[in-house]
Design a protein around this motif. Structure first.
Motif, PDB file in Angstrom:
ATOM      1  N   PHE A  16     -10.676  -2.365 -14.070  1.00 35.17           N
ATOM      2  CA  PHE A  16      -9.995  -2.902 -12.885  1.00 35.17           C
ATOM      3  C   PHE A  16      -8.554  -3.271 -13.213  1.00 35.17           C
ATOM      4  O   PHE A  16      -7.630  -2.835 -12.534  1.00 35.17           O
ATOM      5  CB  PHE A  16     -10.730  -4.113 -12.310  1.00 35.17           C
ATOM      6  N   LYS A  20      -5.393  -0.917 -11.513  1.00 33.27           N
ATOM      7  CA  LYS A  20      -4.642  -1.437 -10.368  1.00 33.27           C
ATOM      8  C   LYS A  20      -3.151  -1.424 -10.690  1.00 33.27           C
ATOM      9  O   LYS A  20      -2.751  -1.391 -11.849  1.00 33.27           O
ATOM     10  CB  LYS A  20      -5.099  -2.842  -9.996  1.00 33.27           C
ATOM     11  N   TYR A  26      -5.547  -6.075  -6.283  1.00 29.76           N
ATOM     12  CA  TYR A  26      -6.501  -5.116  -5.726  1.00 29.76           C
ATOM     13  C   TYR A  26      -6.123  -3.717  -6.181  1.00 29.76           C
ATOM     14  O   TYR A  26      -5.040  -3.501  -6.718  1.00 29.76           O
ATOM     15  CB  TYR A  26      -6.495  -5.189  -4.200  1.00 29.76           C
ATOM     16  N   ALA A  32     -10.542   3.428  -6.700  1.00 27.64           N
ATOM     17  CA  ALA A  32     -11.858   2.855  -6.972  1.00 27.64           C
ATOM     18  C   ALA A  32     -12.946   3.919  -6.855  1.00 27.64           C
ATOM     19  O   ALA A  32     -13.848   3.988  -7.707  1.00 27.64           O
ATOM     20  CB  ALA A  32     -12.146   1.688  -6.030  1.00 27.64           C
ATOM     21  N   LYS A  65     -10.812  -7.694  -6.858  1.00 27.52           N
ATOM     22  CA  LYS A  65     -11.524  -7.888  -8.126  1.00 27.52           C
ATOM     23  C   LYS A  65     -12.960  -8.352  -7.917  1.00 27.52           C
ATOM     24  O   LYS A  65     -13.876  -7.899  -8.615  1.00 27.52           O
ATOM     25  CB  LYS A  65     -10.769  -8.881  -9.015  1.00 27.52           C
ATOM     26  N   TRP A  68     -14.955  -5.380  -6.923  1.00 30.00           N
ATOM     27  CA  TRP A  68     -15.091  -4.497  -8.086  1.00 30.00           C
ATOM     28  C   TRP A  68     -16.165  -5.022  -9.045  1.00 30.00           C
ATOM     29  O   TRP A  68     -17.072  -4.289  -9.433  1.00 30.00           O
ATOM     30  CB  TRP A  68     -13.750  -4.372  -8.808  1.00 30.00           C
ATOM     31  N   GLN A  69     -16.063  -6.292  -9.405  1.00 30.33           N
ATOM     32  CA  GLN A  69     -17.034  -6.871 -10.340  1.00 30.33           C
ATOM     33  C   GLN A  69     -18.431  -6.897  -9.727  1.00 30.33           C
ATOM     34  O   GLN A  69     -19.421  -6.613 -10.403  1.00 30.33           O
ATOM     35  CB  GLN A  69     -16.621  -8.290 -10.756  1.00 30.33           C
TER      36      GLN A  69
END
Length: 105
Positions: A16, A20, A26, A32, A65, A68-69
């Motif tokens: 990530f 980015k 973001y 992504a 984030k 994503w996580q």
């Protein structure tokens, strides 16, 4: 392809910040989607459906984030049939929307 789950999680989390744009919190949804496909599709087949969902959803333009996580944890926790998904859990709204989309398709 990384098969060790701990190593995969470490690589995924690192990605990530690496992918980015500098100074942003973001990443573009297109970036992504490519990364999800490269890193996870062979291990978690539900990844392909999620990528299709975000590509078809006009309101999703960036992935933060937390999303994503949480995506990694979602893939680990929820089976391809969506068993293991608990709508009362604290998933980001994006995942609730995905589950509704998947059940509809």
């Amino acid at each position: 392809m990384v098969k060790d789950p701990v190593q995969l999680k470490d690589i995924y989390r690192f990605t990530f910040g690496y992918a980015k744009n500098k100074g942003e919190k973001y990443m573009a949804v297109e970036v992504a989607c490519v990364l999800w496909t490269m890193l996870l599709k062979d291990i978690y087949p539900l990844t392909n459906d999620f990528v299709t969902f975000v590509q078809e959803t006009d309101s999703v333009r960036v992935i933060n984030k937390d999303q994503w996580q949480s995506f990694f944890e979602f893939m680990v926790s929820v089976a391809d049939t969506l068993t293991g998904y608990d709508e009362t859990s604290a998933w980001p709204v994006l995942f609730d929307e995905f589950v509704a989309w998947k059940k509809h398709h």
